[in-house]
Design a protein around this motif. Structure first.
Motif, mmCIF file in Angstrom:
data_model
loop_
_atom_site.group_PDB
_atom_site.id
_atom_site.type_symbol
_atom_site.label_atom_id
_atom_site.label_comp_id
_atom_site.label_asym_id
_atom_site.label_seq_id
_atom_site.Cartn_x
_atom_site.Cartn_y
_atom_site.Cartn_z
ATOM 1 N N LEU A 38 0.841 -1.208 0.000
ATOM 2 C CA LEU A 38 0.000 0.000 0.000
ATOM 3 C C LEU A 38 0.876 1.258 0.000
ATOM 4 C CD1 LEU A 38 -3.003 0.814 -0.053
ATOM 5 C CD2 LEU A 38 -2.770 1.335 2.374
ATOM 6 N N THR A 39 2.004 1.187 0.679
ATOM 7 C CA THR A 39 2.938 2.323 0.686
ATOM 8 C C THR A 39 3.394 2.618 -0.741
ATOM 9 O OG1 THR A 39 3.726 1.609 2.855
ATOM 10 C CG2 THR A 39 5.102 3.197 1.677
ATOM 11 N N TRP A 40 3.747 1.547 -1.452
ATOM 12 C CA TRP A 40 4.202 1.703 -2.842
ATOM 13 C C TRP A 40 3.119 2.382 -3.676
ATOM 14 C CZ3 TRP A 40 2.212 -0.308 -7.404
ATOM 15 C CH2 TRP A 40 3.001 -0.071 -8.546
ATOM 16 N N LYS A 41 1.872 1.901 -3.519
ATOM 17 C CA LYS A 41 0.802 2.473 -4.336
ATOM 18 C C LYS A 41 0.548 3.942 -3.954
ATOM 19 C CE LYS A 41 -3.799 2.078 -6.119
ATOM 20 N NZ LYS A 41 -4.995 1.284 -6.308
ATOM 21 N N ALA A 42 0.563 4.243 -2.663
ATOM 22 C CA ALA A 42 0.323 5.623 -2.216
ATOM 23 C C ALA A 42 1.386 6.557 -2.789
ATOM 24 C CB ALA A 42 0.329 5.678 -0.689
ATOM 25 N N MET A 43 2.637 6.098 -2.801
ATOM 26 C CA MET A 43 3.731 6.920 -3.344
ATOM 27 C C MET A 43 3.562 7.095 -4.849
ATOM 28 S SD MET A 43 6.799 5.285 -1.108
ATOM 29 C CE MET A 43 8.133 6.078 -1.977
ATOM 30 N N GLN A 44 3.169 6.017 -5.479
ATOM 31 C CA GLN A 44 2.960 6.014 -6.921
ATOM 32 C C GLN A 44 1.888 7.031 -7.328
ATOM 33 O OE1 GLN A 44 5.125 4.051 -8.081
ATOM 34 N NE2 GLN A 44 4.492 3.859 -10.211
ATOM 35 N N GLU A 45 0.845 7.104 -6.510
ATOM 36 C CA GLU A 45 -0.304 7.964 -6.841
ATOM 37 C C GLU A 45 -0.192 9.350 -6.221
ATOM 38 O OE1 GLU A 45 -4.069 6.139 -7.174
ATOM 39 O OE2 GLU A 45 -2.955 4.906 -8.604
ATOM 40 N N GLY A 46 0.907 9.600 -5.514
ATOM 41 C CA GLY A 46 1.112 10.906 -4.897
ATOM 42 C C GLY A 46 0.119 11.219 -3.785
ATOM 43 N N VAL A 91 10.471 2.829 -0.128
ATOM 44 C CA VAL A 91 9.264 2.234 0.474
ATOM 45 C C VAL A 91 9.531 1.929 1.956
ATOM 46 C CG1 VAL A 91 7.701 0.243 0.417
ATOM 47 C CG2 VAL A 91 8.431 1.307 -1.729
ATOM 48 N N THR A 92 10.683 1.324 2.234
ATOM 49 C CA THR A 92 11.026 0.996 3.628
ATOM 50 C C THR A 92 10.983 2.245 4.508
ATOM 51 O OG1 THR A 92 12.450 -0.785 2.827
ATOM 52 C CG2 THR A 92 12.813 -0.069 5.085
ATOM 53 N N ASN A 93 11.471 3.360 3.964
ATOM 54 C CA ASN A 93 11.520 4.586 4.767
ATOM 55 C C ASN A 93 10.156 5.229 4.988
ATOM 56 O OD1 ASN A 93 14.250 4.327 5.000
ATOM 57 N ND2 ASN A 93 14.699 5.616 3.198
ATOM 58 N N ASN A 94 9.194 4.901 4.136
ATOM 59 C CA ASN A 94 7.876 5.542 4.249
ATOM 60 C C ASN A 94 6.787 4.638 4.806
ATOM 61 O OD1 ASN A 94 8.209 8.256 3.337
ATOM 62 N ND2 ASN A 94 8.608 7.444 1.295
ATOM 63 N N VAL A 95 7.082 3.348 4.959
ATOM 64 C CA VAL A 95 6.021 2.417 5.345
ATOM 65 C C VAL A 95 5.432 2.751 6.724
ATOM 66 C CG1 VAL A 95 7.584 0.631 6.225
ATOM 67 C CG2 VAL A 95 5.383 -0.049 5.339
ATOM 68 N N HIS A 96 6.204 3.416 7.585
ATOM 69 C CA HIS A 96 5.675 3.712 8.927
ATOM 70 C C HIS A 96 4.463 4.635 8.896
ATOM 71 C CE1 HIS A 96 7.439 7.817 9.448
ATOM 72 N NE2 HIS A 96 8.242 7.375 8.505
ATOM 73 N N PHE A 97 4.364 5.471 7.839
ATOM 74 C CA PHE A 97 3.181 6.344 7.738
ATOM 75 C C PHE A 97 1.928 5.480 7.582
ATOM 76 C CE2 PHE A 97 6.440 9.324 6.067
ATOM 77 C CZ PHE A 97 6.218 10.373 6.934
ATOM 78 N N ILE A 98 2.066 4.453 6.775
ATOM 79 C CA ILE A 98 0.937 3.572 6.478
ATOM 80 C C ILE A 98 0.627 2.678 7.680
ATOM 81 C CG2 ILE A 98 0.141 1.735 4.894
ATOM 82 C CD1 ILE A 98 0.691 4.454 3.501
ATOM 83 N N SER A 99 1.698 2.107 8.269
ATOM 84 C CA SER A 99 1.452 1.136 9.343
ATOM 85 C C SER A 99 1.032 1.816 10.644
ATOM 86 C CB SER A 99 2.678 0.237 9.558
ATOM 87 O OG SER A 99 3.774 1.002 9.968
#
Ligand code: DC
Length: 221
Positions: A38-46, A91-99
């Motif tokens: 989900l992090t990947w998709k959120a980043m992809q879609e801005g 992705v690793t650096n941003n996943v905490h926003f999602i989790s």
């Protein structure tokens, strides 16, 4: 039957959970991969990673699937194979926003329970024993000293990625540990009925054999 395996990054839980699932003929549920997807998709879609409503809406419009098994297990987001992309440092650096977003976790937990309701499962993550599968037949909490966990992670980098230093890896791990253990929602914690295993001085095979013994014992009881 559900086997829950939790622990910090680098504790060996992913490798062991994967091998265990293969050995037992169980399905393998990599919940970290779902948060990464989900992090990947959120980043992809801005999508703004700090906006809960936007993240929940995104999750509702996203299909996360696992296809294949063992070494051929792939993670798909809306049919796109993202197995490699979700391991990128961005992705690793941003996943905490999602989790750390309650609405997202709520939705993830539903999916994870659905997955496990469809067959025997080895489920791996941070909150498997505490929140997602409190009634799991067997629970394990894998841990290791941070220096060893960082050494393992550093060893996984290919030679071309070695401009990352061991010191950087340790620093990164300290940050992730702090985020995982102190977040408000389902922090990394050992469930009171989980078996604690310190894997610092153990090989993967030794950990796997200890777990298999515990499972055998549980089945015989
Ligand atoms: O296990 P991993 O490194 O692939 O997990 C990625 C991130 O997802 C990690 O920073 C913690 C989070 N996570 C979580 O909050 N709950 C889970 N059940 C699994 C992972």
């Amino acid at each position: 039957m559900i086997i829950a395996i939790d622990g910090p990054a680098g504790s060996g839980k992913s490798t062991v959970a994967r091998m265990l699932a293969k050995r037992l003929g169980f399905k393998y549920l990599d919940t970290g991969a779902m948060y990464r997807a989900l992090t990947w998709k959120a980043m992809q879609e801005g999508v703004n990673l700090k906006e809960e409503l936007a993240l929940c809406q995104l999750m509702d419009q996203t299909t996360i699937e696992f296809r294949g098994k063992d070494e051929g297990l792939n993670v798909l987001v809306d049919g796109v194979n993202v197995t490699k992309k979700i391991r990128l440092p961005s992705v690793t650096n941003n996943v905490h926003f999602i989790s750390d977003t309650p609405g997202v976790r709520h939705r993830m937990v539903k999916l994870q329970r659905k997955f496990a309701s469809e067959g025997n499962t080895v489920a791996e993550g941070r909150d498997m024993g505490t929140v997602v599968f409190p009634d799991a037949e067997k629970k394990f909490f894998l841990d290791a000293e941070i220096e060893e966990r960082a050494r393992r992670r550093y060893g996984e980098f290919k030679p071309k990625d070695k401009e990352v230093s061991y010191a950087d890896v340790i620093k990164d791990m300290e940050i992730r540990d702090k985020r995982d253990t102190t977040r408000n929602n389902s922090p990394l914690m050992k469930s009171s009925d989980a078996i604690y295993m310190n894997t610092t001085k153990l090989t993967i095979e030794e950990v796997l054999n200890l777990i298999l013994k515990e499972i055998e014992f549980a089945v015989k009881k």
